[in-house]
Design an enzyme around this catalytic site. Structure first.
Site, PDB file in Angstrom:
ATOM      1  N   GLU A  48       0.871  -1.174   0.000  1.00 62.44           N
ATOM      2  CA  GLU A  48       0.000   0.000   0.000  1.00 62.44           C
ATOM      3  C   GLU A  48       0.909   1.225   0.000  1.00 62.44           C
ATOM      4  O   GLU A  48       1.590   1.512   0.977  1.00 62.44           O
ATOM      5  CB  GLU A  48      -0.931  -0.013   1.210  1.00 62.44           C
ATOM      6  CG  GLU A  48      -1.992   1.060   1.179  1.00 62.44           C
ATOM      7  CD  GLU A  48      -2.849   1.052  -0.078  1.00 62.44           C
ATOM      8  OE1 GLU A  48      -3.387   2.118  -0.409  1.00 62.44           O
ATOM      9  OE2 GLU A  48      -2.978  -0.001  -0.748  1.00 62.44           O
ATOM     10  N   GLU A  78      -0.705   9.668  -6.545  1.00 62.94           N
ATOM     11  CA  GLU A  78       0.500   8.849  -6.394  1.00 62.94           C
ATOM     12  C   GLU A  78       0.930   8.251  -7.728  1.00 62.94           C
ATOM     13  O   GLU A  78       2.126   8.100  -7.987  1.00 62.94           O
ATOM     14  CB  GLU A  78       0.256   7.779  -5.323  1.00 62.94           C
ATOM     15  CG  GLU A  78       0.286   8.383  -3.912  1.00 62.94           C
ATOM     16  CD  GLU A  78      -0.635   7.715  -2.910  1.00 62.94           C
ATOM     17  OE1 GLU A  78      -1.279   6.708  -3.271  1.00 62.94           O
ATOM     18  OE2 GLU A  78      -0.724   8.214  -1.771  1.00 62.94           O
ATOM     19  N   ASP A  91      -7.039   2.668   2.893  1.00 65.48           N
ATOM     20  CA  ASP A  91      -6.489   1.405   3.410  1.00 65.48           C
ATOM     21  C   ASP A  91      -7.565   0.326   3.463  1.00 65.48           C
ATOM     22  O   ASP A  91      -7.300  -0.851   3.191  1.00 65.48           O
ATOM     23  CB  ASP A  91      -5.913   1.614   4.814  1.00 65.48           C
ATOM     24  CG  ASP A  91      -4.821   2.664   4.851  1.00 65.48           C
ATOM     25  OD1 ASP A  91      -4.140   2.839   3.822  1.00 65.48           O
ATOM     26  OD2 ASP A  91      -4.648   3.310   5.891  1.00 65.48           O
TER      27      ASP A  91
END
Length: 459
Positions: A268, A298, A441
């Site tokens: 992650e 990202e 998450d």
């Protein structure tokens, strides 16, 4: 969805490396106006233009916070000053504290979903962190006693002298209004601003020398592993070690986990402000793992490091699905991944190669597990038992769902996708979430766990 919960009861997952305490503040207009009055609108505007990439003093925090509120985008900025750390404790009263860090969030989630075995590891385990793990028989911390691997509840394994990492999280709501000088600002989206503690004590991403030889044994016990926390690395350490040292150790860990049983490993990925460190993590870690999860920002950061500056800028500027798909294809191929998982506010995406054993329909089901769990968590604040998942099933997909599907089909028509399986689904979006912390998450853990369960069905 419910059939996956039955699969989860037979599965084991290993998690490493980052656990912390999240101290949460629910921001309101009074908080924001008080900060602007204290530091001055002009000073804040000037510091926003300078765009500090780490928090050395309180004004750095206020500037980055106001910037996050203007854009409505979740952000995390490292805190590197002990003096600023003390200021936060004297300046804010926290609404509540709970376990944080990807390992902490995911461990409690999977344990509460009745996974057979959740082995959660962090190099540091202080009492306060241990107390925040759910006290269940299926959530275990690995220790070595008398030359043997022993799995204990965190409350039985903590070390009194271990320091505890505290991240401050400022939750903001869409529609919040405030004035910055002559400018009136309305927050466009709900989200959170994280002041991420980055002190050296917490920046050592490694498995203890005592436990390391037992990683192959841990690998045999589980079906997969989720690794995270690389964003905490530093270039240099006061004892002469550097990021390269810890990345070598991290690569050894991955190889050891896979030594006796070729388990699937998911990373992650969280934002790394330092471009050189980001590059080191990408080139050292990604090629050794099977799956990576990230958001579209990202993707853009990684593309920039890989030399695709123009595409990176397009993703940052326009946020178009077609650019995200193209970027994801590049990452999948250049970094030798089995599957890439992308989570954004409005959609989730999987991209994998055409020889992946799962069908596009199965991949879609896996993503639906991720968004359903995240919706339940956003609505309830936490998932405490498998039945809570039903709440997520009742939350509708977001209003941009049809637009997302249309743009995705247009993107596929324009580019070569024959060698890939690409699926996109709209997210289930809670209008007024109790909390947004840990939603990414939760999506990643749910999607990866269901991906593993679908692969197991093919065995």
């Amino acid at each position: 969805m419910m059939e996956f919960l039955k699969d989860f009861q037979k599965m084991g997952i290993y998690l490493a490396y980052n656990v912390n305490v999240d101290a949460i503040v629910y921001l309101n207009e009074k908080h924001i106006e008080s900060l602007i009055k204290e530091f001055g609108a002009e000073n804040i505007k000037k510091r926003i233009d300078e765009y500090p990439r780490e928090i050395n003093e309180p004004l750095d925090f206020v500037a980055r916070l106001i910037h996050a509120l203007k854009t409505g985008k979740p952000q995390a900025v490292p805190l590197v000053s002990y003096e600023a750390d003390k200021w936060f404790n004297s300046r804010f009263k926290y609404d509540f504290e709970r376990i944080g860090g990807q390992v902490g969030v995911i461990a409690n989630l999977l344990a509460n979903l009745d996974f057979n075995k959740v082995i959660a590891y962090s190099p540091l385990l202080g009492r306060k962190q241990a107390e925040m793990f759910v006290n269940r028989d299926n959530l275990l911390y690995p220790v070595v006693e008398n030359g043997k691997l022993v799995l204990k509840k965190p409350l039985e394994a903590y070390r009194e002298d271990d320091p505890v990492k505290i991240n401050r999280i400022f939750e903001f709501r869409a529609g919040t209004k405030f004035k910055l000088g002559d400018e009136t600002i309305e927050v466009p989206y709900s989200g959170r601003f994280i002041v991420a503690c980055r002190f050296e004590d917490f920046a050592r991403i490694e498995t203890s020398p005592e436990l390391k030889p037992y990683l192959p044994e841990i690998g045999e016990m589980v079906d997969g592993a989720i690794l995270s926390g690389y964003q905490g690395l530093r270039r240099y350490y006061s004892d002469g070690k550097d990021a390269n040292y810890y990345l070598r150790k991290a690569k050894e860990d991955i190889k050891l986990l896979k030594k006796k049983k070729d388990i699937k490993i998911h990373v992650e990925f969280a934002s790394i402000q330092d471009r050189e460190l980001r590059k080191k993590v990408i080139y050292n870690i990604f090629p050794l793992v099977d799956s990576v999860g990230m958001d579209e920002a990202e993707i853009a950061h990684i593309l920039s490091v890989l030399g695709y500056r123009e595409l990176s800028d397009r993703i940052f500027t326009y946020n178009r699905i077609e650019d995200a798909v193209l970027g994801a294809k590049i990452l999948l191929d250049e970094l030798n991944l089995e599957i890439l998982q992308v989570h954004t506010i409005y959609y989730l995406m999987y991209i994998t190669h055409n020889d992946n054993p799962l069908t596009e329909e199965e991949l879609t089901k896996s993503l639906e597990v991720g968004t359903t769990l995240a919706a339940a968590r956003a609505f309830l604040g936490d998932i405490k038992r498998p039945e809570d998942v039903k709440v997520g099933l009742n939350i509708p997909f977001n209003e941009k769902g049809e637009y997302v599907k249309l743009r995705f089909e247009e993107a596929k028509a324009k580019m070569r996708t024959r060698e890939y399986k690409i699926v996109i689904i709209p997210t289930r979006l809670v209008r007024n979430p109790v909390s947004t912390v840990g939603l990414g998450d939760t999506i990643s853990a749910g999607a990866f766990a269901s991906y593993l369960s679908l692969l197991k069905r093919k065995e």
